[in-house]
Design a protein around this motif. Structure first.
Motif, PDB file in Angstrom:
ATOM      1  N   VAL A 183     111.598 -12.936 -37.744  1.00 34.67           N
ATOM      2  CA  VAL A 183     111.968 -11.762 -36.958  1.00 34.67           C
ATOM      3  C   VAL A 183     112.835 -10.821 -37.784  1.00 34.67           C
ATOM      4  CG1 VAL A 183     113.113 -10.936 -34.865  1.00 34.67           C
ATOM      5  CG2 VAL A 183     111.872 -13.110 -34.833  1.00 34.67           C
ATOM      6  N   ILE A 184     112.442  -9.549 -37.790  1.00 30.88           N
ATOM      7  CA  ILE A 184     113.226  -8.482 -38.410  1.00 30.88           C
ATOM      8  C   ILE A 184     113.623  -7.531 -37.292  1.00 30.88           C
ATOM      9  CG2 ILE A 184     113.232  -6.595 -40.087  1.00 30.88           C
ATOM     10  CD1 ILE A 184     110.856  -8.116 -41.463  1.00 30.88           C
ATOM     11  N   VAL A 185     114.925  -7.224 -37.195  1.00 31.85           N
ATOM     12  CA  VAL A 185     115.397  -6.319 -36.150  1.00 31.85           C
ATOM     13  C   VAL A 185     115.792  -4.978 -36.749  1.00 31.85           C
ATOM     14  CG1 VAL A 185     116.134  -8.120 -34.547  1.00 31.85           C
ATOM     15  CG2 VAL A 185     117.739  -7.286 -36.266  1.00 31.85           C
ATOM     16  N   VAL A 186     115.607  -3.939 -35.952  1.00 30.56           N
ATOM     17  CA  VAL A 186     116.011  -2.588 -36.322  1.00 30.56           C
ATOM     18  C   VAL A 186     116.955  -2.078 -35.248  1.00 30.56           C
ATOM     19  CG1 VAL A 186     115.256  -0.215 -36.783  1.00 30.56           C
ATOM     20  CG2 VAL A 186     113.780  -2.140 -37.432  1.00 30.56           C
ATOM     21  N   GLY A 187     118.090  -1.529 -35.681  1.00 28.72           N
ATOM     22  CA  GLY A 187     119.054  -0.953 -34.750  1.00 28.72           C
ATOM     23  C   GLY A 187     119.662   0.301 -35.336  1.00 28.72           C
ATOM     24  N   SER A 188     120.347   1.045 -34.520  1.00 27.98           N
ATOM     25  CA  SER A 188     120.936   2.310 -34.977  1.00 27.98           C
ATOM     26  C   SER A 188     122.213   2.108 -35.780  1.00 27.98           C
ATOM     27  CB  SER A 188     121.211   3.221 -33.779  1.00 27.98           C
ATOM     28  OG  SER A 188     122.109   2.577 -32.882  1.00 27.98           O
ATOM     29  N   ASP A 189     122.886   0.981 -35.590  1.00 33.56           N
ATOM     30  CA  ASP A 189     124.151   0.709 -36.261  1.00 33.56           C
ATOM     31  C   ASP A 189     123.950  -0.389 -37.308  1.00 33.56           C
ATOM     32  OD1 ASP A 189     126.740  -1.144 -36.297  1.00 33.56           O
ATOM     33  OD2 ASP A 189     127.380   0.913 -35.836  1.00 33.56           O
ATOM     34  N   ALA A 190     124.167  -0.053 -38.586  1.00 33.10           N
ATOM     35  CA  ALA A 190     123.912  -0.993 -39.680  1.00 33.10           C
ATOM     36  C   ALA A 190     124.742  -2.265 -39.565  1.00 33.10           C
ATOM     37  CB  ALA A 190     124.162  -0.318 -41.024  1.00 33.10           C
ATOM     38  N   SER A 217     115.250 -13.154 -39.952  1.00 29.24           N
ATOM     39  CA  SER A 217     114.721 -12.968 -41.299  1.00 29.24           C
ATOM     40  C   SER A 217     115.181 -11.687 -41.971  1.00 29.24           C
ATOM     41  CB  SER A 217     113.190 -12.994 -41.263  1.00 29.24           C
ATOM     42  OG  SER A 217     112.756 -14.241 -40.798  1.00 29.24           O
ATOM     43  N   GLY A 218     115.578 -10.695 -41.187  1.00 27.47           N
ATOM     44  CA  GLY A 218     116.014  -9.447 -41.790  1.00 27.47           C
ATOM     45  C   GLY A 218     116.478  -8.451 -40.766  1.00 27.47           C
ATOM     46  N   TRP A 219     117.009  -7.354 -41.280  1.00 20.21           N
ATOM     47  CA  TRP A 219     117.497  -6.283 -40.408  1.00 20.21           C
ATOM     48  C   TRP A 219     117.352  -4.954 -41.135  1.00 20.21           C
ATOM     49  CZ3 TRP A 219     121.458  -3.162 -42.091  1.00 20.21           C
ATOM     50  CH2 TRP A 219     122.194  -3.632 -43.175  1.00 20.21           C
ATOM     51  N   ARG A 220     117.282  -3.899 -40.356  1.00 22.68           N
ATOM     52  CA  ARG A 220     117.260  -2.540 -40.870  1.00 22.68           C
ATOM     53  C   ARG A 220     118.072  -1.683 -39.911  1.00 22.68           C
ATOM     54  NH1 ARG A 220     114.822  -5.481 -43.691  1.00 22.68           N
ATOM     55  NH2 ARG A 220     113.089  -5.084 -45.069  1.00 22.68           N
ATOM     56  N   ALA A 221     118.612  -0.586 -40.422  1.00 24.88           N
ATOM     57  CA  ALA A 221     119.318   0.378 -39.575  1.00 24.88           C
ATOM     58  C   ALA A 221     118.615   1.724 -39.693  1.00 24.88           C
ATOM     59  CB  ALA A 221     120.776   0.509 -39.992  1.00 24.88           C
ATOM     60  N   ALA A 222     118.376   2.362 -38.558  1.00 18.12           N
ATOM     61  CA  ALA A 222     117.718   3.665 -38.554  1.00 18.12           C
ATOM     62  C   ALA A 222     117.921   4.349 -37.216  1.00 18.12           C
ATOM     63  CB  ALA A 222     116.220   3.513 -38.817  1.00 18.12           C
ATOM     64  N   ASP A 223     118.015   5.661 -37.261  1.00 19.97           N
ATOM     65  CA  ASP A 223     117.975   6.470 -36.046  1.00 19.97           C
ATOM     66  C   ASP A 223     116.508   6.607 -35.684  1.00 19.97           C
ATOM     67  OD1 ASP A 223     117.809   8.480 -34.116  1.00 19.97           O
ATOM     68  OD2 ASP A 223     119.251   9.793 -35.105  1.00 19.97           O
ATOM     69  N   ARG A 267     112.024  10.658 -38.052  1.00 22.06           N
ATOM     70  CA  ARG A 267     110.891  10.089 -38.799  1.00 22.06           C
ATOM     71  C   ARG A 267     111.312   9.590 -40.179  1.00 22.06           C
ATOM     72  NH1 ARG A 267     104.780  12.229 -39.373  1.00 22.06           N
ATOM     73  NH2 ARG A 267     104.114  10.642 -40.841  1.00 22.06           N
ATOM     74  N   ALA A 268     112.069  10.377 -40.918  1.00 18.87           N
ATOM     75  CA  ALA A 268     112.469   9.988 -42.275  1.00 18.87           C
ATOM     76  C   ALA A 268     113.308   8.707 -42.261  1.00 18.87           C
ATOM     77  CB  ALA A 268     113.231  11.120 -42.957  1.00 18.87           C
ATOM     78  N   ALA A 269     114.143   8.557 -41.257  1.00 13.18           N
ATOM     79  CA  ALA A 269     114.988   7.360 -41.156  1.00 13.18           C
ATOM     80  C   ALA A 269     114.139   6.117 -40.924  1.00 13.18           C
ATOM     81  CB  ALA A 269     116.010   7.524 -40.035  1.00 13.18           C
ATOM     82  N   ILE A 270     113.156   6.208 -40.052  1.00 17.13           N
ATOM     83  CA  ILE A 270     112.261   5.087 -39.780  1.00 17.13           C
ATOM     84  C   ILE A 270     111.428   4.771 -41.018  1.00 17.13           C
ATOM     85  CG2 ILE A 270     110.181   4.403 -38.499  1.00 17.13           C
ATOM     86  CD1 ILE A 270     112.558   3.946 -36.834  1.00 17.13           C
ATOM     87  N   TRP A 318     109.639   8.890 -29.563  1.00 14.94           N
ATOM     88  CA  TRP A 318     109.576   9.058 -31.012  1.00 14.94           C
ATOM     89  C   TRP A 318     109.702   7.733 -31.747  1.00 14.94           C
ATOM     90  CZ3 TRP A 318     106.875  12.861 -31.921  1.00 14.94           C
ATOM     91  CH2 TRP A 318     106.998  14.051 -31.205  1.00 14.94           C
ATOM     92  N   ALA A 319     110.428   6.790 -31.224  1.00 16.80           N
ATOM     93  CA  ALA A 319     110.504   5.470 -31.859  1.00 16.80           C
ATOM     94  C   ALA A 319     109.114   4.853 -31.941  1.00 16.80           C
ATOM     95  CB  ALA A 319     111.448   4.556 -31.095  1.00 16.80           C
ATOM     96  N   ALA A 320     108.357   4.958 -30.876  1.00 21.82           N
ATOM     97  CA  ALA A 320     107.006   4.401 -30.862  1.00 21.82           C
ATOM     98  C   ALA A 320     106.096   5.131 -31.848  1.00 21.82           C
ATOM     99  CB  ALA A 320     106.417   4.478 -29.444  1.00 21.82           C
ATOM    100  N   ILE A 321     106.128   6.446 -31.818  1.00 26.83           N
ATOM    101  CA  ILE A 321     105.253   7.227 -32.697  1.00 26.83           C
ATOM    102  C   ILE A 321     105.616   7.009 -34.163  1.00 26.83           C
ATOM    103  CG2 ILE A 321     104.635   9.572 -33.395  1.00 26.83           C
ATOM    104  CD1 ILE A 321     104.904  10.300 -30.360  1.00 26.83           C
ATOM    105  N   TYR A 322     106.887   7.146 -34.506  1.00 29.15           N
ATOM    106  CA  TYR A 322     107.295   7.017 -35.903  1.00 29.15           C
ATOM    107  C   TYR A 322     107.101   5.600 -36.421  1.00 29.15           C
ATOM    108  CZ  TYR A 322     109.455  11.623 -35.321  1.00 29.15           C
ATOM    109  OH  TYR A 322     109.693  12.952 -35.083  1.00 29.15           O
TER     110      TYR A 322
END
Length: 162
Positions: free
Chosen positions: A73-80, A93-99, A103-106, A148-152
Motif C-alpha cells: 500500500v502506498i498512500v498519498v496525502g496533502s501533508d508530507a 510500502s510508501g507515501w507521497r505528498a501532493a495537493d 495536476r503538476a503536484a500529482i 480533480w483528484a480522480a482526473i489527475y
C-alpha cells in the motif's frame, strides 16, 4: 444500513473502519470474475494499491486493512509529515505528498511509481450542513478535491491505473 441506524454503539473510529472494510470489499468484488469464488486476502495479496487520501480517516483505515490482507500500500496525502508518519507507523510500502487539486503536484508525486493494481480515491475534506448555507469556498475545495483528484490521478500516464 445507514449510519443513523447504527446509533450509539459505533464511534467515529469504528465507523471509519466499517467504511474501509466496505471499500476494500468493493475493490475485491470489482476485480473478481462474475460468479467466481475467492478469498479477499487471495485477491489482494501481493497487489499494489495506491490510496489517494490514505493518510487519515477512512483512507488510512482502508490502507491498514488492505495491508493486513497482503497488499503493498502506498498512500498519498496533502501533508508530507502526516503521510510519512502514517506510512511508518502502519508499515505501509510508501507515501507521497501532493495537493490533489493540482495536476503538476500529482504528476510529480506519482511519477516514480511503476505499477499500480488498484487506485483508491478517498481524498477530500468534509463539509457539514446544508449546501445552500455552506461556505462556497469550502464547497469549491471539496468539489476540486474529489473531481480533480480522480482526473489527475488517472491521467498521470500509467496504464495500470485505468
Amino acid at each position: 444500513m445507514s449510519k443513523a441506524n447504527i446509533g450509539p454503539i459505533i464511534n467515529r473510529r469504528s465507523w471509519n473502519y466499517f467504511l474501509a472494510i466496505g471499500a476494500i470489499e468493493r475493490l475485491q468484488n470489482g476485480t473478481r470474475a462474475m460468479g467466481a469464488q475467492s478469498n479477499i486476502s487471495d485477491t489482494l495479496s501481493g497487489k499494489t494499491i495506491l490510496i489517494v487520501g490514505g493518510t487519515s480517516g477512512i483512507g488510512l483505515a482502508a490502507a491498514t486493512q488492505a495491508k493486513s490482507l497482503g497488499a503493498k500500500v502506498i498512500v498519498v496525502g496533502s501533508d508530507a509529515e502526516r503521510a510519512r508518519q502514517a506510512a511508518e507507523q502502519h508499515g505501509l510500502s510508501g507515501w507521497r505528498a501532493a495537493d490533489v487539486t493540482k495536476r503538476a503536484a500529482i504528476e510529480s508525486a506519482l511519477a516514480d511509481i511503476e505499477h499500480v493494481d488498484h487506485l483508491v480515491l478517498l481524498a477530500g475534506s468534509f463539509v457539514v450542513g446544508q449546501v445552500l448555507e455552506a461556505d462556497v469556498d469550502h464547497l469549491r475545495r471539496a468539489f476540486e478535491e474529489r473531481v480533480w483528484a480522480a482526473i489527475y490521478s488517472k491521467r498521470v500516464g500509467h496504464p495500470t491505473y485505468l
